[in-house]
Enzyme design. Structure first.
Site, short mmCIF file in Angstrom:
data_model
loop_
_atom_site.label_atom_id
_atom_site.label_comp_id
_atom_site.label_asym_id
_atom_site.label_seq_id
_atom_site.Cartn_x
_atom_site.Cartn_y
_atom_site.Cartn_z
N ASP A 35 -16.73 34.17 13.71
CA ASP A 35 -16.62 33.44 12.45
C ASP A 35 -16.23 34.36 11.45
OD1 ASP A 35 -18.25 31.65 13.76
OD2 ASP A 35 -20.22 31.89 12.65
N ASP A 39 -13.16 33.07 8.98
CA ASP A 39 -13.58 32.96 7.52
C ASP A 39 -12.30 33.80 6.81
OD1 ASP A 39 -15.87 31.75 7.85
OD2 ASP A 39 -16.91 33.51 7.48
N SER A 84 -20.28 -5.69 18.40
CA SER A 84 -21.47 -4.96 18.98
C SER A 84 -21.64 -5.26 20.31
CB SER A 84 -22.79 -5.34 18.31
OG SER A 84 -23.21 -6.78 18.33
N LEU A 85 -22.92 -4.84 20.90
CA LEU A 85 -22.97 -4.87 22.51
C LEU A 85 -24.22 -5.67 22.68
CD1 LEU A 85 -22.36 -1.28 23.49
CD2 LEU A 85 -20.95 -3.15 24.01
N GLU A 116 -20.96 5.56 29.67
CA GLU A 116 -21.06 6.38 28.53
C GLU A 116 -22.53 6.50 28.17
OE1 GLU A 116 -18.65 4.85 25.72
OE2 GLU A 116 -16.60 4.90 27.11
N LYS A 118 -25.28 5.90 25.26
CA LYS A 118 -25.20 5.01 24.04
C LYS A 118 -25.74 5.91 22.97
CE LYS A 118 -26.10 0.50 21.91
NZ LYS A 118 -26.75 1.09 20.85
N ASP A 120 -27.16 7.44 19.41
CA ASP A 120 -27.89 6.83 18.27
C ASP A 120 -27.42 7.37 16.90
OD1 ASP A 120 -29.94 5.16 17.61
OD2 ASP A 120 -31.47 6.27 18.16
N ARG A 139 -19.00 0.28 9.89
CA ARG A 139 -18.79 -1.19 10.49
C ARG A 139 -19.09 -2.20 9.70
NH1 ARG A 139 -22.59 -4.06 13.29
NH2 ARG A 139 -21.46 -5.54 15.07
N TYR A 228 -15.48 6.68 21.10
CA TYR A 228 -15.62 5.81 22.44
C TYR A 228 -14.63 4.67 22.35
CZ TYR A 228 -18.53 3.43 18.98
OH TYR A 228 -19.23 2.64 17.94
N LYS A 317 -30.75 0.04 27.82
CA LYS A 317 -31.52 0.55 26.83
C LYS A 317 -32.81 1.46 27.75
CE LYS A 317 -30.73 -0.06 22.70
NZ LYS A 317 -31.28 -1.01 21.92
N CYS A 411 -62.43 24.42 4.08
CA CYS A 411 -61.50 24.45 5.50
C CYS A 411 -62.69 23.86 6.31
CB CYS A 411 -61.47 25.86 5.47
SG CYS A 411 -60.83 26.34 7.19
N CYS A 414 -63.71 27.30 8.64
CA CYS A 414 -64.50 28.56 8.10
C CYS A 414 -65.09 28.10 6.68
CB CYS A 414 -63.53 29.67 8.03
SG CYS A 414 -62.63 29.55 6.49
N CYS A 429 -56.13 26.84 3.33
CA CYS A 429 -57.20 27.43 3.56
C CYS A 429 -57.24 28.80 3.00
CB CYS A 429 -57.76 27.56 5.04
SG CYS A 429 -59.21 28.88 5.20
S1 IVH Z 1 -18.70 0.29 22.55
C1 IVH Z 1 -17.14 -3.42 21.78
N1 IVH Z 1 -19.74 2.62 23.04
O1 IVH Z 1 -23.61 0.62 19.73
C2 IVH Z 1 -17.72 -2.10 22.11
N2 IVH Z 1 -20.90 1.56 21.35
O2 IVH Z 1 -24.45 -2.24 19.91
C3 IVH Z 1 -18.42 -1.92 20.76
N3 IVH Z 1 -22.75 2.67 20.45
O3 IVH Z 1 -21.93 -0.46 16.88
C4 IVH Z 1 -18.93 -0.45 20.76
N4 IVH Z 1 -22.47 4.23 21.77
O4 IVH Z 1 -22.61 1.94 16.95
C5 IVH Z 1 -19.83 1.60 22.43
N5 IVH Z 1 -20.63 4.68 23.93
C6 IVH Z 1 -20.71 3.74 23.01
C7 IVH Z 1 -21.77 3.68 22.10
C8 IVH Z 1 -21.79 2.75 21.39
C9 IVH Z 1 -23.34 4.03 20.55
C10 IVH Z 1 -23.12 2.07 19.24
C11 IVH Z 1 -22.09 1.47 18.10
C12 IVH Z 1 -22.13 -0.09 18.21
C13 IVH Z 1 -23.37 -0.32 18.80
C14 IVH Z 1 -23.10 -1.64 19.52
#
Ligand code: IVH
Length: 680
Positions: A35, A39, A84-85, A116, A118, A120, A139, A228, A317, A411, A414, A429
């Site tokens: 580091d 720096d 979304s998924l 992949e 998912k 969080d 998004r 991703y 999930k 406490c 004691c 305490c």
């Molecule tokens: S793909 C069309 N890949 O999950 C595909 N999403 O429910 C769009 N997320 O808004 C998303 N890991 O925030 C994809 N490996 C992954 C992900 C991922 C997390 C989240 C992402 C998305 C949400 C969809």
């Protein structure tokens, strides 16, 4: 004066080197240089840019936190919607997803899926034009999001410029910004200590950090990202498979999740789900499932999407880490430092496969802020190996009879007074080592793995040893009249053989390093890192003890501020602490290995022998790093400004120290001035 060609080249070279090392550090997690070396490169570039305005560029690695705070978020329309998924929770749902894919594509053979974790966190889209970061957005509703460019630039794992030359002229990448579990826990622990608001989970922490108008806030949060997917791509092309596109993105310098893989058919997907599920606890980031994506882009196109989700992907999930249950009661636990912690007793509930019946409420402040009452329905959360905690109350479900838990006046162990100084989050305490709960916890800490590491001396044994009055203090462990094979063998569930083994383990712990010893004795807020710094700085227990009367001297040690200095002073001022220490080292019960004090690496005409105070937030280095640079050159660093101070180095928000320095006529250096001094 015009900038010479050689200076221009030097700046360009520094920028390239810094970007390269950012990539090694943040993206590949594999730094090549220490580091301090990084720096120095950074300071050199800062200095060049400070001297020559023409060299400044918004895409310089020095400009990650360069922007000013915004007054509002601009909105950004996504050229391609951020979808979304759909979710699957059971294996059959994955099998029918796979079947739907086969049917629509009119295929029978197994489909290749890119798989992949998912992640969080929170989704973002980042646009690069001609290889330079142009704009980044959340998004939002999928069509329009908020412009968070100023915050995204502060994330080290996001390249400011792309590597290589074969990237498309316009490239939008999509990914998840997240806060790694360790960073999240440290952030919350720190916030809790200072009575500040904590984040319920890493996802909120990531989203909350991006939703800041001032980039300095995001810059101070430990955020990272995994890319991703892609959005708009123009003026160039990418491979025809998702998996290969991800590999290409990694080549441009993006951070791609190392757990990504390619599998065949539903069977392959389920195997991946199980394999990642087993390792979920070990991952450095939180995931809530895995994602299966048809790998071939041609096939993805054929499959298309319905409303908001693609037909070519699904999220599978894992069981939730958060569940709802009822608070049956609130108990009070007494810790090593006397902290009286509220613990919620819960109606047992299965969280991610484990039954949870207690959850911590951390301290009075949190209990009050979350307004948890006995009888309430609450959301609890369990992650990795940390103790389950109460996240929030389900306010809508509060029943009439729900009542507040009251901090006990005495406490529970004691019966000493419990006090909570005004403005402090933690109640304590007052029994000190009179309190057997505090004594037990202190002993457990003393023998723990990172302290004296006495194997086989677990929590239950310590409880027995204290309850049966065999031992009271750590020194008693080494007193053969108290702890010996016979006294140990007489304890519950101890046989002669295990008693002998334990005696061997005690014997083996008699030569700790000074750092381990300092950590083991449990001075408040002296963790392993501070203990190491103290050991390195003072070399012997004796010199630390001498210095402990002088908080100013203590604050010369990296990491030690006024609060820790005061804790050290208080600790060594307690007669009973000195008594225990003298018993431990006096009769050679313990022989502490001495440390070699840190040496001055090189002397510096303007710095050696001078006294510095560092205050405020510096942009190119942390305060500790600045102090390190001063010490390396033979300077001293103290915590407060006085007539003896030679230089005050100040960053952003310097507070009252700057005023005091000016009043006393102490030379005040801003960051640029400080860097010049270091370099001179
Ligand atoms: S793909 C069309 N890949 O999950 C595909 N999403 O429910 C769009 N997320 O808004 C998303 N890991 O925030 C994809 N490996 C992954 C992900 C991922 C997390 C989240 C992402 C998305 C949400 C969809």
């Amino acid at each position: 004066m015009a900038v010479s060609e050689s200076t221009r080249k030097l700046a360009a070279r520094l920028r390239d080197q810094i970007s390269h090392h950012d990539h090694r550090y943040y993206v590949l997690d594999d730094p090549e240089i220490p580091d301090a070396e990084y720096d120095r490169l950074f300071a050199a570039l800062l200095q060049l840019e400070a001297e020559h305005e023409e060299l400044r560029s918004p895409n310089s690695p020095t400009q990650r936190v360069g922007g000013k705070a915004q007054s509002e978020f601009a909105s950004v329309t996504h050229g391609i919607a951020m979808l979304s998924l759909d979710n699957a929770f059971a294996e059959e749902q994955v099998e029918s997803f796979n079947q739907r894919v086969l049917d629509r594509l009119e295929e029978t053979g197994p489909i290749s899926y890119a798989v992949e974790p998912k992640l969080d966190g929170t989704a973002v889209s980042i646009r690069y034009e001609s290889g330079k970061l142009a704009v980044a957005a959340t998004r939002g509703d999928g069509r329009t999001g908020e412009d968070v460019t100023h915050n995204i630039r502060t994330i080290g794992a996001v390249p400011m410029s792309l590597s290589g030359s074969d990237y498309p002229q316009v490239l939008e990448v999509r990914g998840e910004v997240f806060m790694p579990v360790k960073g999240f826990e440290e952030f919350n622990a720190h916030a809790r200590e200072r009575g500040k608001k904590t984040f319920a989970n890493p996802r909120n922490a990531a989203a909350g950090s991006l939703r800041q108008l001032d980039p300095k806030v995001a810059a101070s949060r430990p955020l990272s990202i995994f890319i991703y997917g892609v959005g708009v791509v123009e003026g160039g092309s990418l491979p025809q498979q998702h998996s290969e596109t991800l590999a290409a993105l990694a080549g441009f310098g993006f951070r791609v999740c190392p757990e990504n893989s390619v599998v065949e058919g539903a069977e392959g997907c389920l195997g991946y789900y199980r394999a990642i599920g087993e390792r979920r606890k070990e991952l450095a980031y939180e995931i809530d499932g895995v994602v299966y994506k048809v790998d071939d882009y041609g096939k993805q196109k054929k499959l298309g999407f319905v409303s908001r989700a693609p037909r070519w992907a699904i999220a599978h999930k894992y069981p939730a880490q958060e569940e709802m249950t009822k608070v049956l009661d609130v108990d009070w636990q007494v810790g090593r430092t006397g902290a009286v912690t509220p613990v919620a007793r819960l109606e047992p509930v299965l969280v991610g496969g484990v039954t949870v019946s207690n959850a911590t409420l951390h301290n009075m402040d949190e209990l009050e802020r979350k307004d948890v009452r006995i009888g309430d329905a609450v959301v609890i959360r369990r992650a990795g190996d940390v103790i389950p905690e109460v996240v929030s109350v389900v306010a809508k479900r509060r029943k009439k009879g729900a009542r507040r838990a009251k901090l006990p006046a005495r406490c529970p162990v004691c019966k000493s007074d419990v006090s909570r100084p005004e403005g402090e989050a933690v109640a304590r305490c007052s029994g000190g080592l009179y309190c057997s709960a505090q004594r037990k916890e202190a002993l457990k800490h003393f023998v723990s793995r990172r302290a004296l590491d006495i194997e086989g001396l677990g929590s239950k044994l310590i409880d027995q040893l204290v309850d049966s009055k065999i031992i009271k203090t750590p020194a008693d462990l080494f007193d053969p009249a108290k702890v010996n094979t016979e006294s140990l063998a007489a304890l519950d569930r101890m046989a002669e053989k295990s008693a002998e083994n334990l005696m061997v383990a005690i014997e083996a712990s008699r030569k700790p390093t000074l750092a381990r010893f300092l950590y083991a004795i449990g001075i408040r807020e002296v963790g392993e890192a501070t203990a190491e710094n103290l050991a390195e700085y003072f070399g012997t227990l004796g010199s630390l003890r001498t210095a402990s009367a002088d908080p100013e001297a203590l604050q010369e040690v990296p990491d030690v501020g006024p609060v820790v200095a005061e804790h050290i002073q208080t600790f060594f001022a307690q007669p009973h602490n000195i008594e225990v220490i003298e018993k431990l080292v006096g009769a050679n019960a313990l022989v502490i290995a001495e440390s070699t004090p840190r040496e001055v690496e090189r002397t510096h005409a303007a710095i050696t022998g001078k006294t510095f105070v560092v205050t405020g937030t510096l942009s190119g280095m942390s305060r500790d790093e600045a102090k390190g640079e001063i010490r390396k050159r033979g300077g001293k660093v103290t915590g407060s400004v006085s007539k003896k101070t030679d230089f005050l180095v100040f960053g952003d928000k310097p507070g009252s120290k700057l005023e005091k320095a000016q009043n006393l006529g102490v030379t005040a250096l801003d960051e640029q001035g400080f860097l010049k001094l270091l370099g001179s």
